[in-house]
Scaffold this active site. Structure first.
Site, mmCIF file in Angstrom:
data_model
loop_
_atom_site.group_PDB
_atom_site.id
_atom_site.type_symbol
_atom_site.label_atom_id
_atom_site.label_comp_id
_atom_site.label_asym_id
_atom_site.label_seq_id
_atom_site.Cartn_x
_atom_site.Cartn_y
_atom_site.Cartn_z
ATOM 1 N N LYS A 169 0.851 -1.190 0.000
ATOM 2 C CA LYS A 169 0.000 0.000 0.000
ATOM 3 C C LYS A 169 0.887 1.241 0.000
ATOM 4 O O LYS A 169 1.765 1.396 0.849
ATOM 5 C CB LYS A 169 -0.894 -0.002 1.244
ATOM 6 N N ASP A 301 -13.135 1.062 3.128
ATOM 7 C CA ASP A 301 -12.303 1.854 4.045
ATOM 8 C C ASP A 301 -12.780 1.680 5.482
ATOM 9 O O ASP A 301 -12.637 2.592 6.316
ATOM 10 C CB ASP A 301 -12.298 3.331 3.660
#
Length: 387
Positions: A169, A301
């Site tokens: 990420k 998220d």
């Protein structure tokens, strides 16, 4: 008993439901060929889809409900307990695989191994460990490891892979939730820094996800060769063309800004104000990308303020359809398309022999009403019923 044959159901295959039977090997946890079974289960009148994939979670973050019991995580034992709680909540919503895109203390890498070994129950975890960010960048000091320059990026990527990360990420831009000094339009890593991480990850067959909210940062991430764009708040025509040309999917995470918007009295002013600035632009960008044919992958998220694990994934699918995605494409975005983006599409995301036996049994057709996924449902993980 190790093999169970399920008959007379309507099975979600390649975007539509078809009458079909399938067999589960409960010992291996995989779908298998339809012979030598010892039990038959009728699914007459039922609709069956693969288990959902949520491609953007933060299981080590405390939700609003968690904070009623514990204001802050003070040690790794507490963090682990709450992360496991979040995993169980995801399972109850039909999520059988997640891509964790930034966890404190690499807790996701450790839990992924325990789930694979069947020590604990939870969705499969495609773990990223710490997100890589620039000094003072998005997520710094929380879920991020601060690195600057190509050499530091290269070493940090290699370290994460050594520790067991199956995804990298990168924080390509600023964001809404980190602090009141950054904004989504801030460009953080350079193209060369992003490309360095991509090169190292791809050497090991590992995909790269980029937190990219601002327009230039999105373009930088696409140029660097990342495998998915997370959030994609500010998309112009050029960015959409780049996404189409490279077949790079977006993970909209519509739940995150909506949750902040819905809790004005509980959100600090600087965060709420930043969120209000992006809310309409975000929806416009995602709707425009969907209309243009950009590939979309479901992610919520979860873990950001008031963005819960227990019902967010199925609600995210409804939000995606409200911006133009068909119900069938929304289901694909949470199953086979998501599996492709995570590079696990050889064994996850379909109901077929050789694939992991993760599936959901529904009473109604979700193509007619995507909201049925939010109703009571029967979830199987590794071929076994989840209670």
């Amino acid at each position: 008993m190790t093999k169970v044959k399920f008959i007379n159901g309507e099975i979600f295959i390649a975007g539509e439901f078809k009458a079909a039977d399938f067999t589960v090997d409960t010992e291996s946890g995989y779908f298998t060929i339809n012979d030598n079974y010892s039990q038959v289960v009728s699914l007459s009148g039922k609709f069956v889809i693969p288990g959902l994939i949520n491609a953007h979670t933060h299981i080590s973050d405390l939700t609003a409900n968690d904070k009623k019991q514990l204001t802050t995580i003070t040690n790794e034992a507490e963090l682990t307990i709450y992360a496991i709680k979040h995993l169980h909540e995801l399972l109850s919503d039909g999520v059988t695989t997640i891509r964790e895109v930034g966890a404190a203390n690499n807790i996701d890498i450790k839990l992924a191994k325990l789930i694979k070994q069947h020590v604990i129950e939870g969705p499969n975890i495609i773990a990223s460990g710490a997100a890589l960010t620039i000094t003072g960048g998005h997520g710094a000091g929380v879920i991020g490891k601060e690195v600057d320059g190509m050499d530091e990026v290269r070493k940090a990527t290699r370290q994460l892979i050594k520790q067991g990360a199956k995804n990298i990420k990168l924080m390509a831009t600023g964001g809404v939730t980190s602090n009141d000094q950054e904004v989504p339009g801030n460009v953080q890593f350079s193209v060369s820094e992003l490309a360095t991480a991509v090169e190292e990850a791809h050497n090991y067959g590992i995909p790269v996800a980029a937190h990219a909210q601002g327009n230039q940062g999105i373009k930088n991430a696409i140029k660097a060769g990342v495998d998915s764009i997370e959030h994609a708040i500010y998309l112009d025509d050029e960015a959409i063309d780049m996404l189409l040309e490279t077949d790079t999917p977006i993970v909209p995470t519509l739940s995150a800004p909506d949750a902040i918007h819905d809790h004005k009295e509980d959100i600090v002013k600087w965060m709420y104000d930043k969120n209000e600035d992006v809310l309409i632009a975000h929806r416009h960008s995602i709707a425009k990308a969907i209309k243009a044919g950009v590939r979309v992958v479901m992610g919520t998220d979860a873990g950001t303020p008031f963005n819960n694990f227990d019902d967010g994934s199925t609600k995210e699918l409804e939000k995606m359809t409200s911006l133009g995605l068909t119900s069938g494409d929304a289901l694909l975005a949470a199953t086979s398309s998501a599996a492709k983006a995570l590079r696990i599409d050889d064994h996850v995301g379909k109901i077929a022999p050789g694939f992991m036996a993760d599936f959901i049994v529904l009473d109604e057709n979700p193509l007619a009403n995507i909201k049925v996924l939010q109703y009571p449902k029967t979830v199987y993980k590794f071929g076994k019923l989840i209670n």
